[in-house]
Design an enzyme around this catalytic site. Structure first.
Site, PDB file in Angstrom:
ATOM      1  N   ASP B  52       0.777  -1.231   0.000  1.00 16.86           N
ATOM      2  CA  ASP B  52       0.000   0.000   0.000  1.00 16.86           C
ATOM      3  C   ASP B  52       0.816   1.293   0.000  1.00 16.86           C
ATOM      4  O   ASP B  52       0.305   2.323  -0.409  1.00 16.86           O
ATOM      5  CB  ASP B  52      -0.982   0.005   1.173  1.00 16.86           C
ATOM      6  CG  ASP B  52      -0.324  -0.261   2.520  1.00 16.86           C
ATOM      7  OD1 ASP B  52       0.919  -0.179   2.605  1.00 16.86           O
ATOM      8  OD2 ASP B  52      -1.050  -0.554   3.481  1.00 16.86           O
ATOM      9  N   ARG B 277      -5.389   3.977   6.044  1.00 17.39           N
ATOM     10  CA  ARG B 277      -5.507   3.795   4.597  1.00 17.39           C
ATOM     11  C   ARG B 277      -6.637   4.618   4.007  1.00 17.39           C
ATOM     12  O   ARG B 277      -7.239   5.439   4.689  1.00 17.39           O
ATOM     13  CB  ARG B 277      -5.728   2.299   4.330  1.00 17.39           C
ATOM     14  CG  ARG B 277      -4.470   1.467   4.530  1.00 17.39           C
ATOM     15  CD  ARG B 277      -3.732   1.352   3.218  1.00 17.39           C
ATOM     16  NE  ARG B 277      -4.589   0.676   2.278  1.00 17.39           N
ATOM     17  CZ  ARG B 277      -4.655  -0.650   2.098  1.00 17.39           C
ATOM     18  NH1 ARG B 277      -3.863  -1.429   2.783  1.00 17.39           N
ATOM     19  NH2 ARG B 277      -5.497  -1.164   1.235  1.00 17.39           N
ATOM     20  N   TYR B 285      -0.045  -3.756  11.629  1.00 17.19           N
ATOM     21  CA  TYR B 285       0.991  -4.783  11.692  1.00 17.19           C
ATOM     22  C   TYR B 285       1.159  -5.129  13.160  1.00 17.19           C
ATOM     23  O   TYR B 285       1.443  -4.235  13.976  1.00 17.19           O
ATOM     24  CB  TYR B 285       2.318  -4.271  11.137  1.00 17.19           C
ATOM     25  CG  TYR B 285       2.320  -4.085   9.635  1.00 17.19           C
ATOM     26  CD1 TYR B 285       2.509  -5.172   8.792  1.00 17.19           C
ATOM     27  CD2 TYR B 285       2.162  -2.824   9.072  1.00 17.19           C
ATOM     28  CE1 TYR B 285       2.529  -5.009   7.412  1.00 17.19           C
ATOM     29  CE2 TYR B 285       2.186  -2.648   7.699  1.00 17.19           C
ATOM     30  CZ  TYR B 285       2.366  -3.746   6.872  1.00 17.19           C
ATOM     31  OH  TYR B 285       2.391  -3.579   5.516  1.00 17.19           O
ATOM     32  N   PRO B 361       7.481  -5.916   5.326  1.00 16.58           N
ATOM     33  CA  PRO B 361       6.693  -4.923   4.598  1.00 16.58           C
ATOM     34  C   PRO B 361       6.534  -3.586   5.319  1.00 16.58           C
ATOM     35  O   PRO B 361       6.039  -2.635   4.742  1.00 16.58           O
ATOM     36  CB  PRO B 361       5.329  -5.604   4.471  1.00 16.58           C
ATOM     37  CG  PRO B 361       5.220  -6.461   5.683  1.00 16.58           C
ATOM     38  CD  PRO B 361       6.626  -6.890   6.032  1.00 16.58           C
TER      39      PRO B 361
END
Lengths: 645, 645
Positions: B52, B277, B285, B361
């Site tokens: 993302d 987001r 996470y 990530p």
């Protein structure tokens, strides 16, 4: 062969798919469930030419619908105006000045230029995205009958319109034999209504008739409006003797300012206005000094050719050379300034855009004012149809837009005269126009031309002076559009133009300038306001349709003035920040990368005490009151909204 | 039943339609006439989750292809990072600091966050616009044979790839029985290669075989790359014990910084990273402390559920509450940092993106570095194929990108350790990670993570120190991307980001910092340069393909430092401003509405004397020389370009 094949009821029939029609359809698409038909007699082939200027206010409105960014990216940006005048010999033009094309601070946008066809394309994409009406091409109205006995019945469909569906041959605009596309067909002032009708509606070409019963009809059908003629309305105003030619070309020239907007006055040969366009295209407006006329004084258009127009431009722009590699379009027009005598019939049939006002094109106003007509009307019709808005609000369309139309005509008369006049040879030459006067009027014109200075008078949707306290927000004038300064989102520190948050979605904005939330007394004032909003009999509950309590009819936007990091989102009462909604509370503070918007200072609001501002769905300010004066707000909404059933 | 139905030759075969594949296809679409096939084994159904983060450099590249604005508009903007750590009791987390998410001045963009699926959508639209390759879904490679006798023959198609076209059942990713979409299927570190193969390539499901003979093959096929395994290349690096869960949810929480990027460290229960987001979605996470493992130390993925991951997050974020209204996706991964041991075979088959490097990530690097791999390689393959670029340039892909991959792994090891470690209880607690160290590393990481700091070493396309004079442009470092400051167009005063003018269109930029054009001697220097450019044996003529003299292989951009209004466009020699081209000459001056870019000062260029800068088609700086040193430029191009025939 013509046969009536079907009959149906619609909420709104939009006649004419130019900018005014597209804007209307786009607004109405924000009111789900409405039945809208959108017809256009032409067959949909894209043509060159037409309008091109996009003003600040128009860009703001495009942003509120979600596509200003596309225009901004594709358009040519005009940043500067150059003035060219005769030198002392009178034989050559020389640059006599340059000014910015737009005053600072008027808007977050500045004027840009892009072909009308592109604009219509963005509208089409946006309509598709929101399931809006699709244009039905090759379809023209043939008859309109209003049943006056039904015009006060909100459930009735009092307007019966018979439509004729044309075959392709009948609806493709004839181009009068010129090799390049030209505007003589669409040009408002050179072609008379009869000719235009003849071009399209040959009886033998029609294929099919259809009957539509409409609640509302919008006449967005241009200078020769069929809707206007059906109503018997007249265009009132004057025709001047000034004739101008227009060329859209990719020029070959050594003229240095070909990418600036230029006002070029020659000593004896007339004027040229240069409008640089997208890519290498440039539009020239060229004053035609010698032109063949018919007996009635009208221009004999058969004698106007691009070669003649170019020759005139070459004379005016001497000693610079001008020719072209490619010509896209040309036209010629005689300046006339006229306004329709009525903007509506029974508040059921409305006249918008070029159908309501015609004038000279050089100030880039036509397409903009046309779209703003529909932007003014669209949400009102949508609100009445979805049962939230009192139908008496519809009368504000004529109240508000006829004033704008007359202002536009007055502006245009002044502007056109300056342009078509001869420059003064000396200070003593009173018949000529002095350079100083020209510069001055040009600069003054920016504010008007930008579209942001429009002010609507008191009505059911603009509170009268007695009901509003302008001093609480000295730079949020009631009746004008809510101006934009940057504020930060409380939750994520992102800077936003405050106006950007006021999407055209049919909702009223309740802007809570919460002031200093660290002050206990002030916080209590805010909490008291929130308590009222939570009550069952508050406007928040009373008018919001039961099926959409969350998306609602009202959008509360809060902006406080305390340092962002000293306040938490959860310090605000729930009425101001619904669950999962992190986009309702803002702060006037320094951003990480884009400076400080100084919103309180710029809006003229006391950073301690704040105030409450009601903003219409079209971003115009309805009222400014103290946080306690929520009863005034209740009274205001009681005057224009309909309680839910 | 499987049958070989056809055989054909292609210039490039792209295997895998993730971000790396899309970027490669997008670049190649800028080289008209190439035959490109673009295959993807999945059936094209959109899935949630995945990457993302979009870094600054990636946005710059998107802008050069024309769609950064769409990302910028749709993405969530992360402006701020909050740090949360245990309070003195060790039982609750408290906010211990906030910093901007990006240093000022790194780029005109800052980091934004948007689901990978949207990014791929913009690529698809852009490919369509430029007639690029269309993704062929449900198509996977089955066999690859390289004919080594032909790898040095530019006309040959030395790579034979057999493709298998799958039916829908065979290509739809199995989701392991969970009710919500999850990433266990695609997750790089939890699923081994064998499992992934089994999920797709059951022999009985294949329908059709096809043979493709390719000049180049790009392995953009992810962490379990089939192309990489065919070449026998190994991933080199380590697997850690850290296991993290990922949840994409619409949270219900009273945690105040839910719309900031947050690093939350609990005393004993591990860490959470919050990534807000688009819309109300938030990615978490979550460090998993207690997890069931298989005998080989791998995580037993069947035992990982969203409920378990959420429970862990709730522990870490105490005393704040966390639950969710909606879950979109979840996954879990074990951190490993590995780089492929070879990036290419014969400079004919290349490994890109996740196929070449895997890591954790949380720094939002994976998708970005993957796209930048293809952005590095695409124009080189395009240039070799269209006959303008010397094929030896292809070897710079491995030279340049393996360094980046290793830097990334080093960065990630540091970053992941900080995140997975336990916070220090006191200054004396050396096993723990101090708050100060965490903040410091986080801030330092910005420059790396932004992607703008990548520096390529000398090669045929980056001049060695002896051939370039860095002191002429102290802030245009050779080997780094050309940074952006605002300049004005000489012709219309419009401000542009200088880098914005360097579109990804395959052209090299010759940036002429012309200096002070009002100085007679300086103007003579510029004219002398132009004279050289006009010569028949100059690089301008020698390498530009005969069929495109105007669009060319070179794009000359001039920026002078004199006051704009004291200079005319026509003062510049024609070599710097072709006919009808008003977009080649710029000036470092004050704009009407957007301030002064101070380009000469910011680039560290002498405003009197200027200099000449050569910029690669991917915006990286090749060399900086004096205006007279055009022979150095000739020598440079002789080393990497192919004279036209």
């Amino acid at each position: 062969m013509t046969t009536v094949t079907k009959e149906s009821n619609v909420d709104v029939l939009i006649v004419g798919a130019g900018p005014a029609g597209y804007m209307a359809a786009t607004w109405l698409a924000r009111f789900p469930g409405l039945k809208v038909r959108f017809i256009e007699k032409r067959d949909g082939k894209i043509f060159a030419g037409q309008a091109d200027g996009i003003q600040c206010r128009t860009l703001e409105v495009f942003q509120s619908f979600g596509f200003a960014d596309r225009v901004w990216k594709d358009a040519n940006h005009m940043l500067e105006i150059s003035f060219w005048n005769p030198d002392e010999s009178g034989k050559n033009v020389v640059r006599t000045g340059r000014i910015p094309d737009m005053q600072k601070g008027l808007s977050r946008y500045h004027q840009v230029v892009l072909h009308q066809g592109w604009i219509e394309g963005y509208f089409r994409d946006n309509l598709k995205k929101y399931n809006g009406a699709t244009v039905e091409h090759s379809t023209m109205p043939q008859e309109m009958v209003i049943d006056e006995s039904k015009v006060n019945d909100l459930e009735a469909y009092p307007i019966k319109v018979t439509l004729r569906h044309l075959n392709e041959e009948g609806s493709h605009a004839e181009q009068f034999g010129h090799k390049v596309a030209n505007g003589l067909f669409r040009s408002a002032n050179l072609v008379n209504a009869k000719e235009e009708d003849n071009g399209l509606a040959g009886e033998d070409k029609a294929e099919e008739l259809e009957v539509i019963n409409a609640k509302y009809v919008l006449g967005c059908d241009g200078a020769h409006s069929w809707v206007r003629r059906q109503l018997g309305f007249q265009m009132v105003g004057e025709q001047t003797d000034y004739v101008w030619g227009v060329l859209d070309i990719v020029p070959i020239t050594n003229f240095p300012d070909i990418r600036n907007r230029c006002a070029i006055h020659s000593a004896e040969d007339g004027s040229v206005m240069v409008i640089p366009r997208e890519n290498a295209l440039v539009r020239f407006y060229i004053q035609m000094k010698e032109i063949d006329r018919q007996a009635d004084g009208r221009v004999d258009r058969a004698k106007i050719t691009p070669e003649k127009i170019l020759a005139q431009a070459q004379k005016i722009m001497h000693p610079y050379t001008l020719s072209y590699e490619e010509i896209q379009w040309f036209t010629a027009y005689q300046i006339g300034q006229r306004v329709v005598d009525n903007f509506q019939a029974h508040d059921r049939v409305f006249i918008l855009g070029d159908a309501a006002h015609t004038h000279s094109p050089k100030a880039g106003q036509g397409m903009n004012v046309s779209m703003m007509d529909s932007y003014n009307l669209g949400w009102k019709i949508g609100g009445v149809l979805n049962g939230t808005l009192n139908p008496k609000v519809l009368s504000t369309y004529e109240l508000e837009r006829s004033q704008v139309a007359h202002d536009l005509i007055n502006f245009d008369q002044k502007f056109a005269k300056l342009f078509s006049g001869r420059p003064a040879k000396s200070a003593a030459d009173e018949a000529g126009i002095s350079l100083e006067e020209f510069h001055r009027v040009f600069e003054l014109s920016h504010k008007f031309a930008s579209g942001v200075d429009v002010e609507y008078v008191p009505s059911p949707i603009v509170a009268p002076a007695a009901e509003t306290t302008q001093s609480l927000a000295t730079n949020i004038p009631v009746g004008k559009r809510f101006n934009s300064f940057k504020v930060l989102n409380q939750s994520d520190a992102r800077p936003w133009e405050f106006q950007e948050l006021m999407k055209s979605d049919g909702r009223w904005r309740i802007v809570v300038f919460a002031g200093d939330m660290l002050d206990k007394d002030q916080k209590a004032r805010v909490e008291k306001l929130a308590e009222h909003l939570d009550k069952e009999d508050s406007f928040m509950k009373k008018y919001t349709p039961a099926d959409k309590p969350r998306t609602g009819l009202f959008h509360i936007l809060t902006c406080h003035s305390s340092p962002r990091i000293e306040v938490e989102l959860h310090d605000f009462p729930k009425a101001l920040r619904p669950d999962h909604d992190y986009w309702s509370v803002y702060v006037d503070d320094e951003s990480h990368h884009e400076g400080h918007g100084q919103a309180y200072k710029n809006y003229g609001v006391d950073p301690k005490r704040g105030c409450l501002v009601v903003v219409r769905p079209d971003q115009y300010v309805s009222m400014v009151v103290e946080l306690e004066e929520v009863e005034k707000v209740e009274k205001f909404f009681a005057g224009c909204l309909v309680p839910r059933k």
